[in-house]
Motif scaffolding. Structure first.
Motif, PDB file in Angstrom:
ATOM      1  N   PHE A   1       0.564  -1.120   0.043  1.00 23.88           N
ATOM      2  CA  PHE A   1      -0.142  -0.002   0.162  1.00 23.88           C
ATOM      3  C   PHE A   1       1.148   1.430   0.370  1.00 23.88           C
ATOM      4  CE2 PHE A   1      -2.242   2.989   2.808  1.00 23.88           C
ATOM      5  CZ  PHE A   1      -2.913   3.160   1.376  1.00 23.88           C
ATOM      6  N   MET A   2       1.717   1.069   0.745  1.00 23.95           N
ATOM      7  CA  MET A   2       2.972   2.316   0.692  1.00 23.95           C
ATOM      8  C   MET A   2       3.736   2.131  -0.639  1.00 23.95           C
ATOM      9  SD  MET A   2       2.054   3.390   3.996  1.00 23.95           S
ATOM     10  CE  MET A   2       2.947   5.232   3.697  1.00 23.95           C
ATOM     11  N   LEU A   3       3.867   1.467  -1.175  1.00 23.31           N
ATOM     12  CA  LEU A   3       4.811   1.471  -2.081  1.00 23.31           C
ATOM     13  C   LEU A   3       4.169   2.346  -3.764  1.00 23.31           C
ATOM     14  CD1 LEU A   3       7.149   1.125  -3.868  1.00 23.31           C
ATOM     15  CD2 LEU A   3       6.422  -0.953  -4.196  1.00 23.31           C
ATOM     16  N   CYS A   4       2.578   2.075  -3.682  1.00 28.01           N
ATOM     17  CA  CYS A   4       1.752   1.975  -4.218  1.00 28.01           C
ATOM     18  C   CYS A   4       1.452   3.781  -3.967  1.00 28.01           C
ATOM     19  CB  CYS A   4       0.313   1.655  -4.506  1.00 28.01           C
ATOM     20  SG  CYS A   4      -0.879   1.670  -5.308  1.00 28.01           S
ATOM     21  N   ARG A   5       0.863   4.549  -2.510  1.00 23.72           N
ATOM     22  CA  ARG A   5       0.714   6.083  -2.654  1.00 23.72           C
ATOM     23  C   ARG A   5       1.486   6.458  -3.129  1.00 23.72           C
ATOM     24  NH1 ARG A   5      -2.746   7.623   1.293  1.00 23.72           N
ATOM     25  NH2 ARG A   5      -2.317   9.256   0.180  1.00 23.72           N
ATOM     26  N   PHE A   6       3.388   5.629  -3.026  1.00 21.40           N
ATOM     27  CA  PHE A   6       4.229   6.681  -3.314  1.00 21.40           C
ATOM     28  C   PHE A   6       4.246   6.399  -4.699  1.00 21.40           C
ATOM     29  CE2 PHE A   6       9.158   7.661  -3.977  1.00 21.40           C
ATOM     30  CZ  PHE A   6       9.486   7.762  -3.972  1.00 21.40           C
ATOM     31  N   GLU A   7       4.605   5.860  -5.367  1.00 21.65           N
ATOM     32  CA  GLU A   7       5.136   5.372  -6.108  1.00 21.65           C
ATOM     33  C   GLU A   7       3.634   5.973  -7.501  1.00 21.65           C
ATOM     34  OE1 GLU A   7       7.400   1.832  -7.486  1.00 21.65           O
ATOM     35  OE2 GLU A   7       5.372   1.567  -7.987  1.00 21.65           O
ATOM     36  N   GLU A   8       2.082   6.366  -7.260  1.00 19.25           N
ATOM     37  CA  GLU A   8       1.243   6.826  -7.825  1.00 19.25           C
ATOM     38  C   GLU A   8       0.842   8.485  -7.612  1.00 19.25           C
ATOM     39  OE1 GLU A   8      -0.384   4.931 -10.038  1.00 19.25           O
ATOM     40  OE2 GLU A   8       0.627   3.017 -10.199  1.00 19.25           O
ATOM     41  N   ASN A   9       0.501   8.341  -6.773  1.00 14.37           N
ATOM     42  CA  ASN A   9       1.354   9.982  -6.219  1.00 14.37           C
ATOM     43  C   ASN A   9      -0.646   9.637  -6.226  1.00 14.37           C
ATOM     44  OD1 ASN A   9       1.299  12.084  -4.760  1.00 14.37           O
ATOM     45  ND2 ASN A   9       2.549  12.997  -7.051  1.00 14.37           N
ATOM     46  N   ASP A  10      -1.215   8.813  -6.023  1.00 15.80           N
ATOM     47  CA  ASP A  10      -3.463   9.804  -6.361  1.00 15.80           C
ATOM     48  C   ASP A  10      -3.259   8.219  -5.641  1.00 15.80           C
ATOM     49  OD1 ASP A  10      -5.383   9.643  -7.305  1.00 15.80           O
ATOM     50  OD2 ASP A  10      -5.118   8.828  -9.662  1.00 15.80           O
TER      51      ASP A  10
ATOM     52  N   ARG B   1       2.921  -5.345  -8.900  1.00 16.30           N
ATOM     53  CA  ARG B   1       2.123  -4.435  -9.695  1.00 16.30           C
ATOM     54  C   ARG B   1       3.390  -3.369 -10.872  1.00 16.30           C
ATOM     55  NH1 ARG B   1       2.320   0.318  -7.789  1.00 16.30           N
ATOM     56  NH2 ARG B   1       2.895  -0.280  -6.160  1.00 16.30           N
ATOM     57  N   PRO B   2       3.000  -3.186 -12.259  1.00 15.89           N
ATOM     58  CA  PRO B   2       3.774  -2.919 -12.237  1.00 15.89           C
ATOM     59  C   PRO B   2       3.914  -2.130 -12.031  1.00 15.89           C
ATOM     60  CG  PRO B   2       2.148  -2.675 -13.757  1.00 15.89           C
ATOM     61  CD  PRO B   2       2.069  -3.415 -12.011  1.00 15.89           C
ATOM     62  N   LYS B   3       5.154  -0.757 -12.508  1.00 16.13           N
ATOM     63  CA  LYS B   3       5.968   0.338 -11.833  1.00 16.13           C
ATOM     64  C   LYS B   3       5.040   1.626 -12.821  1.00 16.13           C
ATOM     65  CE  LYS B   3       9.881   3.239 -11.148  1.00 16.13           C
ATOM     66  NZ  LYS B   3      11.144   2.982 -11.096  1.00 16.13           N
ATOM     67  N   PRO B   4       4.441   2.012 -12.596  1.00 18.73           N
ATOM     68  CA  PRO B   4       3.747   3.515 -13.357  1.00 18.73           C
ATOM     69  C   PRO B   4       5.357   4.007 -13.894  1.00 18.73           C
ATOM     70  CG  PRO B   4       4.293   3.856 -11.151  1.00 18.73           C
ATOM     71  CD  PRO B   4       4.970   3.029 -11.010  1.00 18.73           C
TER      72      PRO B   4
END
Length: 183
Positions: free
Chosen positions: A45-54, A145-148
């Protein structure tokens, strides 16, 4: 962020999950074991929040964290309810204000009940209390999850072109451009 008509906002049904209705003392009592038990979901979850910024793109990861927390507390309830309640009551009775000095008192005052709870968690759920500083250690998180894609920075042309080389340059009006040097 500017909202336009083409931006998708999630509906309430997409956001609704079962909540974790527990007191502060209860969450503090189970925090170390919960952090260890749900480490993978929390890191995802924290990786997603950091990478996606959304936050809209990380709704499913957030739901996984909540589901993992609910599963953890249900397992604790089945396996170590008496020990957990004893430790929670000790933390709760120290003082309801959880300031820094009170946290130190919790560490010393509730050590015996914490030891009983930790032993129960190790024996029944095979979940050892992480050592001090465990959550501060640097780790590499593997994800499926693929890197954005990286957004390129916008490049804007200069608003005003520079002066031509042969332009007349007058001396400064007050002798210097620095106002504190003028008399």
């Amino acid at each position: 962020m500017v909202l336009t008509a083409d931006i998708h906002l999630p509906e309430e049904s997409e956001l609704t999950v079962e909540e974790i209705n527990l007191s502060t003392a209860t969450l503090r009592a189970g925090s170390f074991h919960l952090g260890k038990y749900c480490e993978q979901a929390n890191n995802e979850f924290m990786l997603c929040r950091f990478e996606e910024n959304d936050p809209r793109k990380c709704i499913n990861e957030g739901k996984a964290v909540t589901a993992c927390s609910l599963e953890f507390f249900r397992k604790v309830k089945k396996a170590c309810l008496a020990e957990f309640n004893q430790y929670t009551n000790c933390i709760d009775k120290i003082k309801p204000l959880y300031t820094f000095s009170i946290i130190i008192n919790i560490v010393f005052s509730c050590r015996k009940t914490q030891g009983v709870f930790d032993k129960c968690m190790l024996e029944n759920l095979n979940l050892e209390r992480p050592p001090f500083g465990y959550f501060c250690e640097a780790r590499v998180h593997e994800t499926k999850r693929p890197k954005p894609p990286v957004e390129e920075k916008a490049v804007y042309p200069d608003a005003t072109p520079g002066l031509p080389e042969n332009a007349e340059k007058h001396p400064a009006r007050f002798g210097s451009r620095f106002y504190w040097m003028t008399e």
